[in-house]
Design a protein around this motif. Structure first.
Motif, short mmCIF file in Angstrom:
data_model
loop_
_atom_site.label_atom_id
_atom_site.label_comp_id
_atom_site.label_asym_id
_atom_site.label_seq_id
_atom_site.Cartn_x
_atom_site.Cartn_y
_atom_site.Cartn_z
N ILE A 1 0.87 -1.18 0.00
CA ILE A 1 0.00 0.00 0.00
C ILE A 1 0.90 1.23 0.00
O ILE A 1 1.81 1.35 0.83
N HIS A 2 0.62 2.14 -0.92
CA HIS A 2 1.42 3.35 -1.06
C HIS A 2 0.70 4.52 -0.40
O HIS A 2 -0.45 4.80 -0.71
N TRP A 3 1.41 5.18 0.51
CA TRP A 3 0.84 6.35 1.20
C TRP A 3 1.81 7.51 1.03
O TRP A 3 2.88 7.54 1.64
N ARG A 4 1.46 8.46 0.20
CA ARG A 4 2.32 9.61 -0.04
C ARG A 4 1.87 10.75 0.87
O ARG A 4 1.10 11.63 0.49
N LEU B 1 4.36 -1.30 3.69
CA LEU B 1 3.96 0.11 3.59
C LEU B 1 5.02 0.86 2.79
O LEU B 1 6.20 0.88 3.15
N LEU B 2 4.57 1.47 1.69
CA LEU B 2 5.46 2.30 0.88
C LEU B 2 5.12 3.75 1.18
O LEU B 2 4.07 4.26 0.80
N SER B 3 5.99 4.41 1.92
CA SER B 3 5.73 5.78 2.34
C SER B 3 7.03 6.51 2.58
O SER B 3 8.03 5.91 2.99
N SER B 4 7.00 7.82 2.34
CA SER B 4 8.17 8.64 2.61
C SER B 4 8.32 8.95 4.09
O SER B 4 9.34 9.49 4.52
N LEU B 5 7.29 8.63 4.89
CA LEU B 5 7.36 8.89 6.34
C LEU B 5 8.40 8.00 6.98
O LEU B 5 8.52 6.81 6.66
N LYS C 1 16.06 9.90 6.27
CA LYS C 1 15.60 8.91 5.30
C LYS C 1 14.29 9.33 4.62
O LYS C 1 13.70 8.54 3.90
N MET C 2 13.87 10.55 4.85
CA MET C 2 12.63 11.04 4.26
C MET C 2 12.91 11.80 2.97
O MET C 2 13.95 12.45 2.84
N TRP C 3 11.98 11.72 2.03
CA TRP C 3 12.11 12.50 0.81
C TRP C 3 12.01 13.97 1.15
O TRP C 3 11.47 14.37 2.18
N LEU C 4 12.50 14.79 0.26
CA LEU C 4 12.59 16.22 0.50
C LEU C 4 11.21 16.83 0.79
O LEU C 4 11.05 17.62 1.71
N GLY C 5 10.19 16.45 0.02
CA GLY C 5 8.85 17.01 0.22
C GLY C 5 8.26 16.67 1.58
O GLY C 5 7.58 17.49 2.21
N SER C 6 8.50 15.46 2.06
CA SER C 6 7.98 15.05 3.36
C SER C 6 8.67 15.78 4.50
O SER C 6 8.06 16.09 5.52
N ARG C 7 9.93 16.06 4.35
CA ARG C 7 10.67 16.77 5.40
C ARG C 7 10.10 18.16 5.63
O ARG C 7 10.06 18.65 6.76
N ARG C 8 9.64 18.81 4.59
CA ARG C 8 9.15 20.17 4.69
C ARG C 8 7.81 20.26 5.41
O ARG C 8 7.50 21.27 6.03
N THR C 9 6.98 19.23 5.30
CA THR C 9 5.62 19.30 5.84
C THR C 9 5.41 18.41 7.05
O THR C 9 4.29 18.26 7.51
N SER C 10 6.45 17.82 7.56
CA SER C 10 6.28 16.78 8.57
C SER C 10 6.02 17.34 9.97
O SER C 10 6.54 18.38 10.35
N MET D 1 17.16 6.71 -2.82
CA MET D 1 17.23 5.29 -3.14
C MET D 1 16.02 4.54 -2.57
O MET D 1 15.60 3.52 -3.13
N LEU D 2 15.45 5.03 -1.46
CA LEU D 2 14.27 4.38 -0.89
C LEU D 2 13.09 4.43 -1.86
O LEU D 2 12.26 3.51 -1.91
N ALA D 3 12.98 5.52 -2.63
CA ALA D 3 11.93 5.61 -3.64
C ALA D 3 12.15 4.56 -4.74
O ALA D 3 11.18 3.95 -5.24
N ILE D 4 13.40 4.32 -5.10
CA ILE D 4 13.71 3.29 -6.09
C ILE D 4 13.33 1.92 -5.55
O ILE D 4 12.70 1.10 -6.25
N TYR D 5 13.68 1.66 -4.28
CA TYR D 5 13.33 0.37 -3.68
C TYR D 5 11.82 0.19 -3.59
O TYR D 5 11.29 -0.91 -3.81
N ASP D 6 11.10 1.28 -3.28
CA ASP D 6 9.64 1.21 -3.20
C ASP D 6 9.03 0.86 -4.55
O ASP D 6 8.06 0.08 -4.63
N LEU D 7 9.55 1.41 -5.62
CA LEU D 7 9.05 1.09 -6.95
C LEU D 7 9.28 -0.38 -7.30
O LEU D 7 8.41 -1.04 -7.90
N ILE D 8 10.44 -0.90 -6.91
CA ILE D 8 10.73 -2.31 -7.19
C ILE D 8 9.80 -3.21 -6.38
O ILE D 8 9.28 -4.22 -6.89
N ILE D 9 9.55 -2.83 -5.12
CA ILE D 9 8.64 -3.62 -4.28
C ILE D 9 7.23 -3.58 -4.86
O ILE D 9 6.51 -4.60 -4.90
#
Length: 526
Positions: free
Chosen positions: A359-362, A408-412, A418-427, A463-471
Motif C-alpha cells: 500500500i502506497h501512502w504519499r 507500507l510504501l511511504s516517505s514517512l 531517510k525522508m524525501w525532501l517534500g515530506s521533510r518540509r511538511t512533517s 534510493m528508498l523511492a527506487i526500492y519502493d518502486l521495485i517492491i
C-alpha cells in the motif's frame, strides 16, 4: 634568368654570355671591347647543356666580380635556412595549442556551467543578443523547415558534437523519468549526446553540482551509452567523460543557455541570469542557432527542465516530437543490482513475491491528520484481505492475514534523514511517530527501510523511492492514490485519497512497473 644574354659566335660551337648594357658592335671602341671580353663567358654547346642551377649562380657571381662560394657550401646554406624556418613554424604551432588548452582548462574549471562562456572562442547566445542574432538569421533563412531538413543540416557538420547539458530537472522521480526519456529522444533526433544527470533526495540535476548518484546507477541505460547504428556519438555519456571531452580539446566551443521554467514568477530563483527563456525564442530560432554555429563543440545548456518541455523545444527546432504522454507510458528497467538487493531485503522479512501486497501512502500534504489517515491505510489492508479470501473459500481473513504480509510504501520515517525532501518540509514529527507505531507495531505492516541493517549504508535517501518502486512491481496486490486515478476508483475513494495524499505521479508510475498485475489507483473504501 641570369642578367645578360647567350649568343652563338659565327663559325664556331661557342656560346657567349654578354653582360647587360653592353652592346658590342663594329663601332665599339677598343676599350669597350676589352671590357666586354673581360666580363664575358664562353662555353661549348656540350658544356652549356650540362650546366646546373648552381653553375649558373657561380657564373653570375664571376661576371659581377663577386666572391664565388663553393657549390657544396651553397647547398648547405640553403638546407640550414629551410631547417630554421621549419623549426620556427613548429614552435609557433605548439605554443598556440598549449595556450589554447591552458585557457580552456583554467577558465572552465572555475564554474562547470556558468563560466563555460569564458572558453576560448566561445559563442554564447543569450537574451541580450538574441534579437540581433534572430534578425541576421531571418534575413538569410526561410521562416520554416521540415524535420528532415533540420536533421540533414545538422548531420552535414560531421565534425561537430552537440552536447545536451541539463543543469536542473524540475520534478520528482515520476516526472524526471519522463523528462529523461524525452531528452534521450531529443539526443537521437539531433545526433547529439545527453550529459548524464545525477540524483539527490529523489531530485535530478547536473552531476557537477550537489547531485551525486548517476542515473545509470539507478536504471539500466547501457543501450544508450554506445552509439546506435549509423550514429557517431552515443545518446548518453557520463559527466566525467563530458568534462574530459571539453577539457582535453583545443577546439572551439559554442553554447546557448535556455530556461524552461513553467512559472515565470519564479524565474529569478530557478534559472540563472545568463539564460534565455524558451518563450522568448521564436519558431525555428533554436534550429537556426544550431545550423549557423560553426564551433566543434556546441552545448545546449538547459535549466529547470519540466516534463513536456520537448514539444516547446520542437517548435524552436522546426521538429515534431511525440506528446509527453507517450513517454509517460514507457518504463526504464531498473539496474539488476537493485533488483537483487531488494530481493535480499525481502528475504530478511520472510517475504516472497507471492505472499505480500503493498500500500502506497504519499503523506506529503500540509495540515493532514496523520492518525486518521493511518487508520484509513489499515482499513485498506483489511479490504484487500477480504477480497483475497472471497476468491478462496478455504481461507479465512484471519488466516490470510497471518500468511500474507503488507508492506507500507511511504516517505514517512522516524529518521528524517531517510525522508524525501517534500515530506521533510511538511512533517509533524510527533504525529508521524504515532502513525508509524500504529501501522508497524500494532498492525503488522513492514517498511523496507526498517529491514536495512547498520552495514547497509544508504547512498542517498532517494534510493528508498527506487526500492519502493521495485517492491510495488513485485507485490501480489497493490493500492495507491494516483493523480487522475481510474482503476478501482469511486467518488468516496477519490475523496479519501485527496484527504490523505499528495496526488502526484509516483502512484501511476508504480502501477506502470507492475505491467499486467492487478492494481488499484485509489484506496478502496468498501
Amino acid at each position: 634568368m641570369l642578367d645578360g644574354a647567350w649568343t652563338r659566335m659565327e663559325g664556331t660551337n661557342l656560346l657567349t654570355l654578354e653582360p647587360d648594357g653592353m652592346n658590342i658592335s663594329s663601332s665599339s671602341s677598343a676599350a669597350a671591347a676589352a671590357a666586354a671580353a673581360a666580363t664575358s663567358v664562353q662555353l661549348r654547346e656540350d658544356e652549356f647543356a650540362r650546366l646546373t642551377h648552381d653553375d649558373f649562380v657561380a657564373l653570375h657571381s664571376s661576371r659581377h666580380n663577386e666572391q664565388q662560394l663553393p657549390i657544396p657550401f651553397l647547398r648547405i646554406k640553403r638546407s640550414i635556412y629551410c631547417a630554421v624556418v621549419l623549426c620556427l613554424c613548429a614552435f609557433t604551432l605548439k605554443t598556440l595549442v598549449s595556450a589554447s588548452n591552458a585557457i580552456m582548462r583554467g577558465e572552465y574549471a572555475k564554474d562547470r556551467h556558468v563560466a563555460t562562456d569564458q572558453l576560448l572562442n566561445l559563442t554564447v547566445v543569450n537574451e541580450s543578443n538574441l534579437p540581433r542574432v534572430q534578425q541576421r538569421w531571418n534575413s538569410s533563412s526561410s521562416s520554416s523547415s521540415s524535420q528532415n531538413e533540420v536533421s540533414m543540416s545538422i548531420d552535414s557538420k560531421a565534425s561537430r558534437h552537440i552536447w545536451i547539458d541539463v543543469i536542473s530537472y524540475a520534478e520528482g522521480i515520476a516526472g524526471w523519468k519522463t523528462s529523461l526519456l524525452e531528452l534521450l529522444h531529443l539526443a537521437q533526433a539531433l545526433n547529439a549526446t545527453l550529459v548524464e544527470p545525477c540524483m539527490t533526495s529523489g531530485r535530478l540535476g547536473s552531476c557537477g553540482d550537489e547531485f551525486n548518484v548517476p542515473v545509470s546507477d539507478l536504471f539500466d541505460l547501457a543501450e544508450y551509452m554506445v552509439p546506435s547504428i549509423g550514429k557517431k556519438h552515443p545518446e548518453l555519456v557520463s559527466y566525467d567523460k563530458y568534462q574530459a571531452a571539453l577539457d582535453n580539446s583545443y577546439l572551439d566551443t559554442g553554447m546557448v543557455k535556455l530556461c524552461l521554467l513553467n512559472d515565470m514568477r519564479l524565474i529569478g530563483n530557478r534559472c540563472s541570469a545568463e539564460t534565455t527563456h524558451i518563450r522568448d525564442m521564436g519558431r525555428n530560432d533554436l534550429m537556426h542557432i544550431l545550423d549557423k554555429a560553426n564551433e566543434d563543440n556546441f552545448i545546449l545548456h538547459m535549466e529547470d527542465y519540466w516534463r513536456g518541455s520537448l514539444n516547446k523545444l520542437g517548435k524552436r527546432l522546426g521538429m515534431k516530437f511525440p506528446d509527453s504522454k507517450e513517454f509517460d507510458s514507457k518504463i526504464l528497467p531498473f539496474h539488476s543490482r537493485h533488483l537483487q538487493y531488494v530481493d535480499d531485503l525481502l528475504q530478511r522479512g520472510n517475504i516472497t513475491s507471492n505472499n505480500f501486497s503493498a500500500i502506497h501512502w504519499r503523506a506529503e500534504k500540509s495540515g493532514m491528520n496523520y492518525t486518521r489517515c493511518a487508520r484509513a491505510v489499515n482499513n485498506v489492508k483489511h479490504i484487500m484481505l477480504k477480497r483475497n479470501t472471497s476468491s478462496n473459500n478455504n481461507i479465512t481473513e484471519a488466516g490470510e492475514e497471518s500468511r500474507h504480509k503488507f508492506v507500507l510504501l511511504s516517505s514517512l520515517n522516524e529518521d528524517s534523514d531517510k525522508m524525501w525532501l517534500g515530506s521533510r518540509r511538511t512533517s509533524d514529527k510527533s504525529s508521524i511517530r504515532k502513525a508509524l507505531r500504529y501501522l508497524l507495531h500494532d498492525n503488522g505492516f513492514i517498511k523496507i527501510d526498517d529491514l536495512l541493517e547498520k552495514e547497509d549504508k544508504l547512498r542517498d535517501s532517494g534510493m528508498l523511492a527506487i526500492y519502493d518502486l521495485i517492491i510495488a512491481a513485485k507485490a501480489f496486490d497493490f493500492a495507491s492514490c494516483a493523480r487522475y486515478g481510474e482503476i478501482g476508483c469511486t467518488e468516496a475513494s477519490r475523496s479519501l485519497c485527496e484527504e490523505c495524499n499528495h496526488l502526484g505521479k509516483f502512484g501511476r508510475m508504480a502501477t506502470l512497473f507492475r505491467q499486467e498485475k492487478s492494481s488499484l489507483e485509489c484506496w478502496p473504501t468498501e
